[in-house]
Design a protein around this motif. Structure first.
Motif, mmCIF file in Angstrom:
data_model
loop_
_atom_site.group_PDB
_atom_site.id
_atom_site.type_symbol
_atom_site.label_atom_id
_atom_site.label_comp_id
_atom_site.label_asym_id
_atom_site.label_seq_id
_atom_site.Cartn_x
_atom_site.Cartn_y
_atom_site.Cartn_z
ATOM 1 N N ARG A 39 0.817 -1.211 0.000
ATOM 2 C CA ARG A 39 0.000 0.000 0.000
ATOM 3 C C ARG A 39 0.851 1.263 0.000
ATOM 4 N NH1 ARG A 39 -3.513 -1.333 5.063
ATOM 5 N NH2 ARG A 39 -1.543 -2.283 5.564
ATOM 6 N N THR A 40 2.083 1.182 0.417
ATOM 7 C CA THR A 40 2.916 2.380 0.527
ATOM 8 C C THR A 40 3.646 2.727 -0.762
ATOM 9 O OG1 THR A 40 4.771 1.069 1.328
ATOM 10 C CG2 THR A 40 3.285 2.009 2.981
ATOM 11 N N GLU A 41 3.748 1.800 -1.685
ATOM 12 C CA GLU A 41 4.481 2.084 -2.919
ATOM 13 C C GLU A 41 3.525 2.447 -4.053
ATOM 14 O OE1 GLU A 41 5.616 -1.893 -5.045
ATOM 15 O OE2 GLU A 41 6.005 -2.115 -2.896
ATOM 16 N N ASP A 42 3.983 3.289 -4.941
ATOM 17 C CA ASP A 42 3.191 3.701 -6.090
ATOM 18 C C ASP A 42 3.539 2.772 -7.242
ATOM 19 O OD1 ASP A 42 1.578 4.998 -7.836
ATOM 20 O OD2 ASP A 42 2.869 6.754 -8.068
ATOM 21 N N ARG A 43 2.633 1.819 -7.535
ATOM 22 C CA ARG A 43 2.907 0.812 -8.554
ATOM 23 C C ARG A 43 2.261 1.149 -9.883
ATOM 24 N NH1 ARG A 43 0.712 -4.429 -6.576
ATOM 25 N NH2 ARG A 43 -0.916 -3.121 -5.763
ATOM 26 N N ARG A 44 1.665 2.310 -9.999
ATOM 27 C CA ARG A 44 0.998 2.660 -11.247
ATOM 28 C C ARG A 44 2.018 2.889 -12.348
ATOM 29 N NH1 ARG A 44 -2.413 7.587 -9.176
ATOM 30 N NH2 ARG A 44 -0.423 7.874 -8.175
ATOM 31 N N GLN A 45 1.716 2.387 -13.510
ATOM 32 C CA GLN A 45 2.564 2.622 -14.670
ATOM 33 C C GLN A 45 2.133 3.926 -15.316
ATOM 34 O OE1 GLN A 45 2.328 -0.693 -17.283
ATOM 35 N NE2 GLN A 45 3.335 -2.085 -15.867
ATOM 36 N N PRO A 46 3.066 4.635 -15.918
ATOM 37 C CA PRO A 46 2.659 5.867 -16.592
ATOM 38 C C PRO A 46 1.669 5.564 -17.712
ATOM 39 C CG PRO A 46 4.930 5.295 -17.127
ATOM 40 C CD PRO A 46 4.469 4.349 -16.072
ATOM 41 N N LEU A 47 0.752 6.498 -17.939
ATOM 42 C CA LEU A 47 -0.251 6.298 -18.975
ATOM 43 C C LEU A 47 0.407 6.265 -20.346
ATOM 44 C CD1 LEU A 47 -3.051 8.704 -17.760
ATOM 45 C CD2 LEU A 47 -3.002 6.221 -17.603
ATOM 46 N N ALA A 48 -0.033 5.339 -21.145
ATOM 47 C CA ALA A 48 0.488 5.236 -22.510
ATOM 48 C C ALA A 48 -0.177 6.298 -23.371
ATOM 49 C CB ALA A 48 0.218 3.850 -23.068
ATOM 50 N N GLN A 49 0.524 6.718 -24.382
ATOM 51 C CA GLN A 49 -0.026 7.725 -25.283
ATOM 52 C C GLN A 49 -1.058 7.089 -26.209
ATOM 53 O OE1 GLN A 49 3.223 9.308 -27.473
ATOM 54 N NE2 GLN A 49 3.916 10.623 -25.813
ATOM 55 N N GLN A 50 -1.940 7.921 -26.698
ATOM 56 C CA GLN A 50 -2.904 7.461 -27.682
ATOM 57 C C GLN A 50 -2.337 7.724 -29.072
ATOM 58 O OE1 GLN A 50 -6.575 9.472 -26.974
ATOM 59 N NE2 GLN A 50 -7.209 8.013 -25.429
ATOM 60 N N PHE A 51 -2.810 6.946 -30.031
ATOM 61 C CA PHE A 51 -2.468 7.222 -31.420
ATOM 62 C C PHE A 51 -3.123 8.537 -31.825
ATOM 63 C CE2 PHE A 51 -1.971 2.531 -31.618
ATOM 64 C CZ PHE A 51 -0.687 2.498 -32.130
ATOM 65 N N SER A 52 -2.502 9.255 -32.742
ATOM 66 C CA SER A 52 -3.125 10.473 -33.264
ATOM 67 C C SER A 52 -4.335 10.068 -34.106
ATOM 68 C CB SER A 52 -2.124 11.253 -34.110
ATOM 69 O OG SER A 52 -1.835 10.549 -35.305
ATOM 70 N N VAL A 53 -5.144 11.046 -34.453
ATOM 71 C CA VAL A 53 -6.340 10.767 -35.261
ATOM 72 C C VAL A 53 -5.933 10.177 -36.611
ATOM 73 C CG1 VAL A 53 -8.328 11.807 -36.397
ATOM 74 C CG2 VAL A 53 -7.679 12.536 -34.104
ATOM 75 N N ALA A 54 -4.887 10.747 -37.228
ATOM 76 C CA ALA A 54 -4.433 10.234 -38.524
ATOM 77 C C ALA A 54 -3.924 8.804 -38.404
ATOM 78 C CB ALA A 54 -3.343 11.140 -39.094
ATOM 79 N N GLN A 55 -3.189 8.504 -37.330
ATOM 80 C CA GLN A 55 -2.705 7.141 -37.127
ATOM 81 C C GLN A 55 -3.867 6.196 -36.855
ATOM 82 O OE1 GLN A 55 0.008 7.951 -33.912
ATOM 83 N NE2 GLN A 55 1.794 8.020 -35.281
ATOM 84 N N GLY A 56 -4.876 6.650 -36.110
ATOM 85 C CA GLY A 56 -6.054 5.821 -35.848
ATOM 86 C C GLY A 56 -6.807 5.482 -37.128
ATOM 87 N N LEU A 57 -6.916 6.448 -38.023
ATOM 88 C CA LEU A 57 -7.572 6.181 -39.307
ATOM 89 C C LEU A 57 -6.767 5.195 -40.146
ATOM 90 C CD1 LEU A 57 -8.799 9.764 -40.213
ATOM 91 C CD2 LEU A 57 -10.183 7.825 -39.445
ATOM 92 N N LEU A 58 -5.444 5.293 -40.076
ATOM 93 C CA LEU A 58 -4.586 4.351 -40.800
ATOM 94 C C LEU A 58 -4.748 2.934 -40.242
ATOM 95 C CD1 LEU A 58 -2.407 3.942 -42.960
ATOM 96 C CD2 LEU A 58 -0.719 4.500 -41.219
ATOM 97 N N ILE A 59 -4.812 2.805 -38.941
ATOM 98 C CA ILE A 59 -5.002 1.489 -38.311
ATOM 99 C C ILE A 59 -6.377 0.940 -38.672
ATOM 100 C CG2 ILE A 59 -5.228 0.296 -36.104
ATOM 101 C CD1 ILE A 59 -3.126 2.258 -35.012
#
Length: 109
Positions: A39-59
């Motif tokens: 409970r005393t340690e911060d185990r959260r991982q940093p938030l991952a980035q989202q793809f840009s709108v253009a990259q999302g359309l490509l995917i």
């Protein structure tokens, strides 16, 4: 991972959402020792980035057109496609890059 015979890399399957899940009671019976106070340690991982709108359309195009190579537009890593879900008549699917951890929510009408 070897490429398929046609040389086009496709999506990985997200197997985490399958029916083979342990209950909370089974997880508590784990053989791992609980020697420190988590409970005393911060185990959260940093938030991952989202793809840009253009990259999302490509995917999205990669999903809809099977002749396109399915690779992360940011780092050329493998893309993992989650199971399709339906909400209010709209089909959605999550996609994650296994290398750079970027993600997007694909929406289909």
């Amino acid at each position: 991972m070897p490429l398929p015979e046609d040389g086009v890399r496709r999506f990985l399957t997200d197997l985490r959402s399958g029916g083979d899940r342990r209950s909370g009671r089974d997880r508590r019976r784990s053989s791992r020792p609980g020697s420190h106070d988590r409970r005393t340690e911060d185990r959260r991982q940093p938030l991952a980035q989202q793809f840009s709108v253009a990259q999302g359309l490509l995917i999205r195009e990669m999903v809809l057109r099977p002749n396109l190579e399915a690779a992360c537009p940011a780092c050329n890593g493998n893309l993992m496609l989650g199971p399709p879900e339906k909400h209010a008549g709209t089909r959605m699917q999550e996609v994650h890059c296994t290398a750079c951890r970027r993600h997007a929510l694909l929406v289909y009408n």
